[in-house]
Design a protein around this motif. Structure first.
Motif, PDB file in Angstrom:
ATOM      1  N   TYR A   8      -1.035  13.104  68.059  1.00 33.88           N
ATOM      2  CA  TYR A   8       0.334  13.392  68.476  1.00 33.88           C
ATOM      3  C   TYR A   8       1.035  14.242  67.422  1.00 33.88           C
ATOM      4  O   TYR A   8       1.232  13.809  66.291  1.00 33.88           O
ATOM      5  N   ASN A   9       1.404  15.469  67.813  1.00 35.89           N
ATOM      6  CA  ASN A   9       2.297  16.284  67.002  1.00 35.89           C
ATOM      7  C   ASN A   9       3.719  15.867  67.367  1.00 35.89           C
ATOM      8  O   ASN A   9       4.189  16.133  68.481  1.00 35.89           O
ATOM      9  N   ILE A  10       4.430  15.227  66.432  1.00 35.30           N
ATOM     10  CA  ILE A  10       5.711  14.615  66.773  1.00 35.30           C
ATOM     11  C   ILE A  10       6.915  15.527  66.554  1.00 35.30           C
ATOM     12  O   ILE A  10       8.044  15.131  66.858  1.00 35.30           O
ATOM     13  N   GLN A  11       6.714  16.740  66.034  1.00 35.27           N
ATOM     14  CA  GLN A  11       7.809  17.677  65.764  1.00 35.27           C
ATOM     15  C   GLN A  11       8.970  16.958  65.066  1.00 35.27           C
ATOM     16  O   GLN A  11      10.115  17.046  65.480  1.00 35.27           O
ATOM     17  N   TYR A  12       8.625  16.230  64.004  1.00 36.80           N
ATOM     18  CA  TYR A  12       9.576  15.459  63.191  1.00 36.80           C
ATOM     19  C   TYR A  12      10.558  14.663  64.043  1.00 36.80           C
ATOM     20  O   TYR A  12      11.736  14.507  63.723  1.00 36.80           O
ATOM     21  N   ALA A  13      10.036  14.124  65.180  1.00 36.58           N
ATOM     22  CA  ALA A  13      10.775  13.236  66.101  1.00 36.58           C
ATOM     23  C   ALA A  13      11.897  13.946  66.852  1.00 36.58           C
ATOM     24  O   ALA A  13      12.816  13.293  67.360  1.00 36.58           O
ATOM     25  N   LEU A  14      11.825  15.270  66.954  1.00 34.53           N
ATOM     26  CA  LEU A  14      12.806  16.022  67.736  1.00 34.53           C
ATOM     27  C   LEU A  14      12.309  16.131  69.172  1.00 34.53           C
ATOM     28  O   LEU A  14      11.313  16.794  69.451  1.00 34.53           O
ATOM     29  N   GLY A  15      13.011  15.466  70.093  1.00 43.00           N
ATOM     30  CA  GLY A  15      12.588  15.429  71.476  1.00 43.00           C
ATOM     31  C   GLY A  15      12.980  16.665  72.264  1.00 43.00           C
ATOM     32  O   GLY A  15      13.738  17.524  71.797  1.00 43.00           O
ATOM     33  N   GLN A  16      12.492  16.732  73.487  1.00 44.29           N
ATOM     34  CA  GLN A  16      12.784  17.865  74.356  1.00 44.29           C
ATOM     35  C   GLN A  16      14.245  17.884  74.800  1.00 44.29           C
ATOM     36  O   GLN A  16      14.709  18.886  75.345  1.00 44.29           O
ATOM     37  N   ASP A  17      14.963  16.794  74.536  1.00 46.24           N
ATOM     38  CA  ASP A  17      16.396  16.746  74.817  1.00 46.24           C
ATOM     39  C   ASP A  17      17.231  17.119  73.599  1.00 46.24           C
ATOM     40  O   ASP A  17      18.461  16.990  73.615  1.00 46.24           O
ATOM     41  N   GLY A  18      16.572  17.558  72.508  1.00 48.34           N
ATOM     42  CA  GLY A  18      17.282  17.968  71.310  1.00 48.34           C
ATOM     43  C   GLY A  18      17.746  16.825  70.432  1.00 48.34           C
ATOM     44  O   GLY A  18      18.514  17.039  69.491  1.00 48.34           O
ATOM     45  N   ARG A  19      17.235  15.628  70.690  1.00 48.48           N
ATOM     46  CA  ARG A  19      17.666  14.442  69.939  1.00 48.48           C
ATOM     47  C   ARG A  19      16.529  13.927  69.072  1.00 48.48           C
ATOM     48  O   ARG A  19      15.376  13.878  69.500  1.00 48.48           O
ATOM     49  N   TYR A  20      16.842  13.540  67.818  1.00 47.64           N
ATOM     50  CA  TYR A  20      15.875  12.918  66.925  1.00 47.64           C
ATOM     51  C   TYR A  20      15.797  11.425  67.236  1.00 47.64           C
ATOM     52  O   TYR A  20      16.832  10.745  67.287  1.00 47.64           O
ATOM     53  N   ASP A  21      14.574  10.920  67.436  1.00 45.57           N
ATOM     54  CA  ASP A  21      14.433   9.493  67.745  1.00 45.57           C
ATOM     55  C   ASP A  21      13.007   9.061  67.416  1.00 45.57           C
ATOM     56  O   ASP A  21      12.091   9.217  68.219  1.00 45.57           O
ATOM     57  N   ILE A  22      12.816   8.499  66.217  1.00 42.10           N
ATOM     58  CA  ILE A  22      11.485   8.083  65.794  1.00 42.10           C
ATOM     59  C   ILE A  22      10.993   6.883  66.594  1.00 42.10           C
ATOM     60  O   ILE A  22       9.779   6.691  66.751  1.00 42.10           O
TER      61      ILE A  22
END
Length: 292
Positions: A8-22
Motif C-alpha cells: 500500500y502506497n499511502i501518500q502520507y495518509a492524504l485521501g482522495q477527498d483531500g483529507r489526512y487520516d491515518i
C-alpha cells in the motif's frame, strides 16, 4: 497456514477527498498479516508533525521496521533544550509476528536539475511467521521514467539475490559481550516483494523482476526471478488499476514472490479504500512453510 500480505502506497495518509487520516489507512489493510507500506512520513508540517510509523504500529498492533529515503532536520529548541526530530519519508514493513532483522538499501538516483525526484529505497524485513520465516521487501521506484527506474531495479534484484549470504546482521560466532542480546537470524529462501513500482506489468522494469515476455511462450522467468502473485491468482494485470483513476487500466502496485509462495496463492485482490491516491493490493497464501 493462511497468510495475507498487502502492499500500500499511502501518500502520507492524504485521501482522495483531500483529507489526512491515518486511521483510514490502517483500517484499509487491517486484515493483512504482513503489510508493505510506501510514502510513510514523520514530522511533516502538512499533517501536523504526525509520526505515521508510530501511529500505524499502534493502530494495527504490529511489529514494524521503517527505512527513510528522505531525512532532514525537524528539530527545535524548547526552553533551551534541543528536541531532536527528523523529517522523514520512506517505506515500512508491518508484521503480525516479530521482524527478526531488517536492512534498508538506497536505490540509485540520477539528479535531474529541472525535474523533481526523490531518493528511493527498498526495506527488507525477515518476518518470523508460524509457518517459518520469509524475507519481505517494501520498495518504491521513481515515478519519473524508465531511465530512472531501470538502474533501481538492477540494484533491487541484486540486493534480494545476495541476501541469502549477506543479510545476517553479524557473521561468525558472537563474542561473549553480545550474549543475551544477539539473536540467531535465519536466511530464508522464500521472498515476497511488494510496492509501488510506478510501471505496469508489460514494462522493461517488470521484465527484470519476473522475466521478459515472449509473444509465443509468455513470461520467460529465469530461475532467480520472481512470480507476479496477481497473475498466479488468475488475473490479467493489464486490465486492472491500483491508481486513483480507475477509468484507465494502470496497475503499478505489485506483489511478486518466489515460486514456493506464488504456488500457494489462494486469491489476490485490489482494495477499494480511497484513503490514498493508490489502492492496496492483497494476496492470500495457503503456505506450509519451507526449509530455511
Amino acid at each position: 497456514m493462511r497468510l495475507v500480505i498487502a502492499t500500500y502506497n499511502i501518500q502520507y495518509a492524504l485521501g482522495q477527498d483531500g483529507r489526512y487520516d491515518i486511521a483510514r489507512i490502517a483500517d484499509a489493510v487491517a486484515e493483512a498479516d504482513i503489510i508493505l507500506f510506501q510514502e510513510v512520513t514523520q514530522n511533516w508540517t502538512r499533517n501536523d508533525g504526525e509520526d505515521q510509523v508510530a501511529e500505524l504500529a499502534a493502530r494495527l498492533n504490529r511489529h514494524v521496521v521503517f527505512g527513510s529515503t528522505f531525512d532532514s532536520d525537524a528539530s527545535a529548541v524548547v526552553d533551551g533544550k534541543v528536541v531532536n526530530r527528523r523529517r522523514t519519508f520512506g517505506n515500512m514493513i508491518a508484521s503480525r509476528w516479530p521482524i527478526l532483522s531488517s536492512r534498508t538499501q538506497l536505490l540509485p538516483k540520477h539528479a535531474l536539475p529541472e525535474t523533481m525526484d526523490v531518493q528511493r529505497c527498498v526495506v527488507e524485513g525477515i518476518c518470523q511467521t508460524p509457518a517459518g520465516p520469509i524475507r519481505a521487501y517494501s520498495v518504491h521506484l521513481s515515478h519519473i521514467s524508465a531511465g530512472q527506474r531501470l538502474p533501481q531495479v538492477e540494484v533491487l534484484m541484486r540486493f534480494i539475490r545476495e541476501a541469502q549470504t549477506d543479510a545476517l546482521p553479524a557473521d561468525g560466532p558472537f563474542p561473549q559481550a553480545w550474549d543475551g542480546d544477539a539473536v540467531e537470524v535465519p536466511l530464508p529462501a522464500s521472498v515476497i516483494l511488494g510496492g509501488d513500482f510506478n510501471c505496469t506489468a508489460d514494462s522493461r522494469e517488470i521484465a527484470l523482476v519476473c522475466g521478459e515476455m515472449d509473444p509465443h511462450r509468455g513470461r520467460l522467468r529465469r530461475a532467480d526471478q520472481l512470480v507476479d502473485t496477481f497473475v498466479a491468482a488468475g488475473h490479467d494485470p493489464l486490465v486492472a488499476s491500483t491508481f486513483y483513476t480507475r477509468e484507465t487500466a494502470y496497475k503499478i502496485d505489485h506483489l511478486v514472490a518466489t515460486p514456493d509462495l506464488a504456488g500457494s496463492v489462494v486469491r489476490s485482490w485490489i482494495g477499494d479504500s480511497k484513503a490514498s491516491d493508490h489502492y492496496p493490493v492483497f494476496v492470500e497464501l495457503d503456505w506450509a512453510g519451507v526449509t530455511v
